[in-house]
Design an enzyme around this catalytic site. Structure first.
Site, PDB file in Angstrom:
ATOM      1  CB  SER A 120     -13.299 -10.430 -34.070  1.00 21.38           C
ATOM      2  OG  SER A 120     -13.753  -9.441 -33.186  1.00 21.38           O
ATOM      3  CB  THR A 121     -10.843  -6.370 -31.694  1.00 26.80           C
ATOM      4  OG1 THR A 121     -10.214  -5.620 -32.737  1.00 26.80           O
ATOM      5  CG2 THR A 121     -10.386  -5.841 -30.345  1.00 26.80           C
ATOM      6  CB  THR A 168      -7.727 -12.278  21.798  1.00 32.30           C
ATOM      7  OG1 THR A 168      -7.939 -12.133  23.205  1.00 32.30           O
ATOM      8  CG2 THR A 168      -7.080 -13.627  21.513  1.00 32.30           C
ATOM      9  CB  SER A 202      13.236   9.572  11.134  1.00 30.82           C
ATOM     10  OG  SER A 202      12.906  10.896  11.476  1.00 30.82           O
ATOM     11  CB  SER A 203      14.594  13.620   7.405  1.00 26.49           C
ATOM     12  OG  SER A 203      13.278  14.123   7.663  1.00 26.49           O
ATOM     13  CE  LYS A 208      10.579   6.929  14.876  1.00 24.86           C
ATOM     14  NZ  LYS A 208       9.871   6.159  13.871  1.00 24.86           N
TER      15      LYS A 208
END
Length: 438
Positions: A140-141, A187, A318-319, A324
């Site tokens: 069966s499936t 912390t 970065s463009s 960067k």
């Protein structure tokens, strides 16, 4: 393109002449497609389906339900799919509805046509091999796809298993490398006591090792399957001989320690084994998000942030800002894990919405697990190779931070007691504190 015509109870369909799939596959692809994720893009699943069909054919041969000629033709067709051939003929949407019928019929039709081409040189006529009467005999499936998707997950996990092992080894090595570097702990994102940078990385290594172990256990549990149970678990439609030998045949075909589920009705009704495994995958993803986020913080700056570690530069960040460099590899890891968490939600929904005697959403759950494994294996490899292995410590910055006020007074507390130091801090008597520390 030349076409052939196939017919069923719903009419006629024109199919490409050389296509190995047939009308049932075409109807699923036409009626039930929505995701753009096609079965042919999941080779592990196709191979697992072919292995299940091969085991079933061998069991049917032993039970005398297939002639030697027909049975061997089906087995040979299965071998071709297992070897990676003809996968482009699997055109159904892997997320289609209908309880996986389209997936099972796609493999049935492809195998029938391959077998018939071997026996009589023609495809599309389904004689002498019929997709249901012969390829799908005793099955069966429900039990075919249930079994195959689990085998596919176990097979697909191998890549991630390998990458997680490498990641843990790399983090452990970095921990040892940085054990002589003293820095500051935090912390609540506030200054805390001194810590060795290597100790920080030991925590990263430990959580990855633990999540890897738990995930591995959950994956291996999927080797308990229901092949032979047919639709709802009672095995109707499969002979006693077939049911007795099909699991041993599957063990031989897959070389895996596949076993039969204890309760086959449970197997049809519930997919909590998939949901459990997906939960472990999501826990791994959540832990990786935490590690990647911590690395972003520790490398932030380089002048106005923590800047305790230096990550490898792999591309411009970065463009707009010349020079960067951004933490793009950890960010890719984080985004990959977000996607895995989304996949897990689908799996849990599939578990929740199963009804009565058969969970028809099992295939969607399995497909999303495969997607999650694929994404994490890829991102984990990049994370280890392009980020973790090249991390260095900024020892000067770490020393500067470890000598700041809070870590130092924490050590003073060990001499004077908490209350006395807290009183001085409340009075903001830093001069007295400095003199006490000399």
């Amino acid at each position: 393109m030349e076409k052939r015509t196939e017919r069923d109870n719903f009419g006629e369909v024109n199919i490409p002449l050389k296509a190995l799939y047939g009308i049932q596959t075409w109807r699923t692809a036409t009626n039930l497609s929505f995701s753009g994720q096609l079965l042919k893009e999941y080779p592990e699943y196709i191979v697992s389906l072919a292995m299940v069909k091969k085991a079933a054919a061998l069991a049917n041969l032993e039970a005398g339900l297939l002639s030697p000629s027909d049975g061997n033709a089906i087995v040979n067709a299965c071998n071709q799919l297992i070897q990676g051939h003809y996968h482009d003929h699997f055109i159904v949407d892997i997320l289609h509805g209908g309880g996986g019928i389209g997936t099972n019929m796609n493999v049935n039709e492809v195998l029938a046509n391959l077998a018939n081409e071997t026996l009589v040189g023609t495809i599309g006529t389904y004689a002498p091999i019929h997709p249901i009467e012969h390829v799908n005999a005793s099955q069966s499936t429900s039990d075919v796809c249930h079994t195959a998707i689990r085998l596919a997950i176990v097979s697909s996990f191998e890549r991630l298993d390998h990458e997680l092992t490498k990641m843990h080894v790399t983090l452990r090595e970095k921990s040892q490398e940085f054990m002589g570097v003293t820095t500051i702990s935090r912390t609540c994102l506030q200054d805390a006591m001194r810590i060795q940078l290597g100790e920080v990385f030991s925590g990263f290594a430990s959580v990855i090792k633990r999540r890897h172990h738990s995930l591995n256990e959950s994956v291996m549990s999927l080797l308990t399957v229901n092949l032979g149970a047919t639709v709802i678990g009672n095995g109707i439609g499969a002979s006693e001989i077939y049911r007795a030998v099909v699991i041993p045949k599957l063990q031989e075909v897959t070389n895996m320690n596949v076993t039969l589920r204890e309760n086959l009705f449970d197997a049809a009704q519930n997919i909590d084994d998939l949901a459990h495994m997906s939960t472990q995958l999501s826990l791994l993803a959540t832990s990786l998000i935490k590690v990647a986020k911590d690395l972003r913080l520790l490398s932030s700056g380089p002048e106005a942030g923590f800047s305790e570690i230096i990550m490898p530069s792999v591309q411009a960040g970065s463009s707009f800002f010349p020079g960067k460099v951004n933490p793009v590899i950890p960010e890719t890891m984080i985004q990959s894990c977000f996607q895995v968490l989304g996949c897990d939600r689908v799996v849990q929904a599939a578990l929740e919405h199963g009804e009565l005697d058969l969970n028809v959403f099992e295939g969607m759950a399995g497909a999303n697990i495969l997607n999650g494994l694929y994404m994490l294996a890829n991102s984990a490899k990049s994370f280890t190779e392009l980020c973790l292995k090249g991390i260095t410590s900024n020892e000067e910055r770490c020393r500067e931070l470890s000598d700041t006020f809070i870590p130092v007074i924490t050590e003073l507390k060990e001499r004077m007691g908490y209350s006395a130091v807290a009183k001085l801090m409340a009075e903001e008597d830093r001069e007295t504190i400095k003199n006490l520390l000399k």
